[in-house]
Design an enzyme around this catalytic site. Sequence first.
Site, PDB file in Angstrom:
ATOM      1  CG  PHE A  11      -1.505   1.230   1.683  1.00  0.00           C
ATOM      2  CD1 PHE A  11      -2.118   2.098   0.788  1.00  0.00           C
ATOM      3  CD2 PHE A  11      -1.456   1.586   3.025  1.00  0.00           C
ATOM      4  CE1 PHE A  11      -2.663   3.305   1.221  1.00  0.00           C
ATOM      5  CE2 PHE A  11      -2.003   2.772   3.472  1.00  0.00           C
ATOM      6  CZ  PHE A  11      -2.599   3.641   2.567  1.00  0.00           C
ATOM      7  CB  ILE A  12       3.082   2.828   2.500  1.00  0.00           C
ATOM      8  CG1 ILE A  12       1.905   3.027   3.467  1.00  0.00           C
ATOM      9  CG2 ILE A  12       4.029   4.038   2.546  1.00  0.00           C
ATOM     10  CD1 ILE A  12       2.278   3.139   4.931  1.00  0.00           C
ATOM     11  CB  ALA A  79       7.012  -3.869   7.975  1.00  0.00           C
ATOM     12  CE1 TYR A 181       3.899  -2.899  12.329  1.00  0.00           C
ATOM     13  CE2 TYR A 181       2.677  -1.246  13.559  1.00  0.00           C
ATOM     14  CZ  TYR A 181       3.403  -1.607  12.450  1.00  0.00           C
ATOM     15  OH  TYR A 181       3.639  -0.686  11.452  1.00  0.00           O
ATOM     16  CE  LYS A 185       7.429  -0.202  11.403  1.00  0.00           C
ATOM     17  NZ  LYS A 185       7.895  -0.761  10.086  1.00  0.00           N
TER      18      LYS A 185
HETATM   19  C1  UD1 Z   1      -2.373   2.151  13.105  1.00  0.00           C
HETATM   20  C2  UD1 Z   1      -1.873   0.807  12.667  1.00  0.00           C
HETATM   21  C3  UD1 Z   1      -0.444   0.658  12.857  1.00  0.00           C
HETATM   22  C4  UD1 Z   1       0.284   1.790  12.193  1.00  0.00           C
HETATM   23  C5  UD1 Z   1      -0.225   3.079  12.716  1.00  0.00           C
HETATM   24  C6  UD1 Z   1       0.443   4.236  12.031  1.00  0.00           C
HETATM   25  C7  UD1 Z   1      -3.153  -1.192  12.775  1.00  0.00           C
HETATM   26  C8  UD1 Z   1      -3.847  -2.193  13.630  1.00  0.00           C
HETATM   27  N1  UD1 Z   1      -2.541  -0.225  13.411  1.00  0.00           N
HETATM   28  O1  UD1 Z   1      -2.343   2.194  14.506  1.00  0.00           O
HETATM   29  O2  UD1 Z   1      -0.037  -0.538  12.263  1.00  0.00           O
HETATM   30  O3  UD1 Z   1       1.652   1.722  12.442  1.00  0.00           O
HETATM   31  O4  UD1 Z   1      -1.616   3.174  12.521  1.00  0.00           O
HETATM   32  O5  UD1 Z   1       0.163   4.200  10.671  1.00  0.00           O
HETATM   33  O6  UD1 Z   1      -3.130  -1.269  11.584  1.00  0.00           O
HETATM   34  N2  UD1 Z   1     -11.088   0.957  15.676  1.00  0.00           N
HETATM   35  C9  UD1 Z   1     -12.470   1.049  15.597  1.00  0.00           C
HETATM   36  N3  UD1 Z   1     -13.152   0.124  14.857  1.00  0.00           N
HETATM   37  C10 UD1 Z   1     -12.517  -0.879  14.177  1.00  0.00           C
HETATM   38  C11 UD1 Z   1     -11.092  -0.973  14.260  1.00  0.00           C
HETATM   39  C12 UD1 Z   1     -10.411  -0.028  15.020  1.00  0.00           C
HETATM   40  O7  UD1 Z   1     -13.068   1.934  16.180  1.00  0.00           O
HETATM   41  O8  UD1 Z   1     -13.176  -1.674  13.517  1.00  0.00           O
HETATM   42  C13 UD1 Z   1     -10.367   1.954  16.508  1.00  0.00           C
HETATM   43  C14 UD1 Z   1      -9.363   1.326  17.430  1.00  0.00           C
HETATM   44  O9  UD1 Z   1      -9.971   0.935  18.618  1.00  0.00           O
HETATM   45  C15 UD1 Z   1      -8.360   2.462  17.629  1.00  0.00           C
HETATM   46  C16 UD1 Z   1      -8.425   3.243  16.317  1.00  0.00           C
HETATM   47  O10 UD1 Z   1      -9.602   2.794  15.655  1.00  0.00           O
HETATM   48  O11 UD1 Z   1      -8.763   3.290  18.667  1.00  0.00           O
HETATM   49  C17 UD1 Z   1      -7.253   3.034  15.414  1.00  0.00           C
HETATM   50  O12 UD1 Z   1      -7.102   1.692  15.129  1.00  0.00           O
HETATM   51  P1  UD1 Z   1      -6.002   1.123  14.135  1.00  0.00           P
HETATM   52  O13 UD1 Z   1      -5.988   1.859  12.859  1.00  0.00           O
HETATM   53  O14 UD1 Z   1      -6.230  -0.326  14.059  1.00  0.00           O
HETATM   54  O15 UD1 Z   1      -4.624   1.279  14.976  1.00  0.00           O
HETATM   55  P2  UD1 Z   1      -3.644   2.462  15.401  1.00  0.00           P
HETATM   56  O16 UD1 Z   1      -3.264   2.176  16.792  1.00  0.00           O
HETATM   57  O17 UD1 Z   1      -4.179   3.812  15.153  1.00  0.00           O
END
Ligand code: UD1
Length: 374
Positions: A11-12, A79, A181, A185
């Site tokens: 993707f990136i 990664a 994860y 990193k």
């Molecule tokens: C994300 C990525 C991480 C990446 C970072 C920076 C994931 C799991 N995490 O971290 O790999 O390094 O961005 O780019 O990919 N949420 C919902 N509903 C859902 C899923 C998630 O509300 O169905 C909420 C979660 O509870 C959380 C927020 O969305 O509070 C962000 O979730 P997510 O994108 O998964 O993880 P990040 O910790 O932000």
Amino acid sequence: MEILLTGGAGFIGSAVADRLVASGHRVRVLDALLPAVHPDGAAGVTLPPEVEFVHGDVRDAATVERALRGVDAVCHQAAMVGLGLDLDDAPQYVSCNELGTAVLLAAMARGGVRQLVLAGSMVVYGEGRYDCPEHGVVAPGPRLESELAAGRFEPPCPYCGTALRAGLTTEDAPADPRNVYASTKLAQEHLAAAWARATGGTVTSLRYHNVYGPRMPRDTPYAGVASIFRSALAAGRPPRVFEDGGQRRDFVHVADVAAANELALAALATRPPGSARAYNTGSGQVHTVGELAATLAAAGGGPAPVVTGEYRLGDVRHITADSHRLRTELGWRPAVAFEAGVAEFAAAPTRGAAPTRGAATPTRAAAAPSSDFR
Ligand code: UD1
């Protein structure tokens, strides 16, 4: 420049490839096409024709050695990302991210390649910056399941229990990885800093915040929230917003992240040998997860989000970027505003994803309603 771009089919990585080729760089992509994110194999890869594609794993020293021939710099995007399912994923995360980086660095040392840009992540910080009116900047403790289950999502001051004010994290914040994860990193950064010291090389880690945009992989336990919401809407389902939807994040468009990579690569030659530097890579705009869901749903004309009150133990509450360093030192300016980027994303193609070995990362229901890097 001649650049080896690992993970360049992803993707990136593919956005970085587009950008570098458009700027006239010679790009060689090394990508293992892991089935979890590349179910169609080479057929699903969309790269400019100028790119030289090498199908291979960054953990395979002989392949990496060959891929490094003639290269000026490496842009290491390969990664395994996301939160994963459970601890059974841990060996794979460590293998892909830590072992893979170590094999790459060793081959770079042997091959005399001294310039590296690393796909870092804001996950190295754990929770973001918080200020207590009484105690100043504080680091909240681990989130207690009893608190989350009671629907109390905001971390309190660890000294007086007062409500905290969330702010923007700077690069000098201490590392505090809170899931597997995140720990890999951080290890990548430490390995790269050790490589730089030992070889006189230079490394820049771009600590990505929440990257979104075209070609984001579809809904998997390894995908970020933007793609999970987008996939739900595409299937006619409402996005399920965890906690109370107030989680603060910095959603940065993949094209802006690609631009940051190009600037970071160009600046490597100007940096002192043996140095490692980290840059937050976020838009500087704070949005909540609830706002993301609502904006996406509105843009795509899909069902309104539901706030479920569920939570995941590996999640942090708030993490948002202060990206001044990237702006002032490398001259980066994010070009895609949240509203425009999300509207485009609502209609953009995502990439297919293979079924994984289980359901999504387990969530739990709350009782309440709905480094060396300087
Ligand atoms: C994300 C990525 C991480 C990446 C970072 C920076 C994931 C799991 N995490 O971290 O790999 O390094 O961005 O780019 O990919 N949420 C919902 N509903 C859902 C899923 C998630 O509300 O169905 C909420 C979660 O509870 C959380 C927020 O969305 O509070 C962000 O979730 P997510 O994108 O998964 O993880 P990040 O910790 O932000």
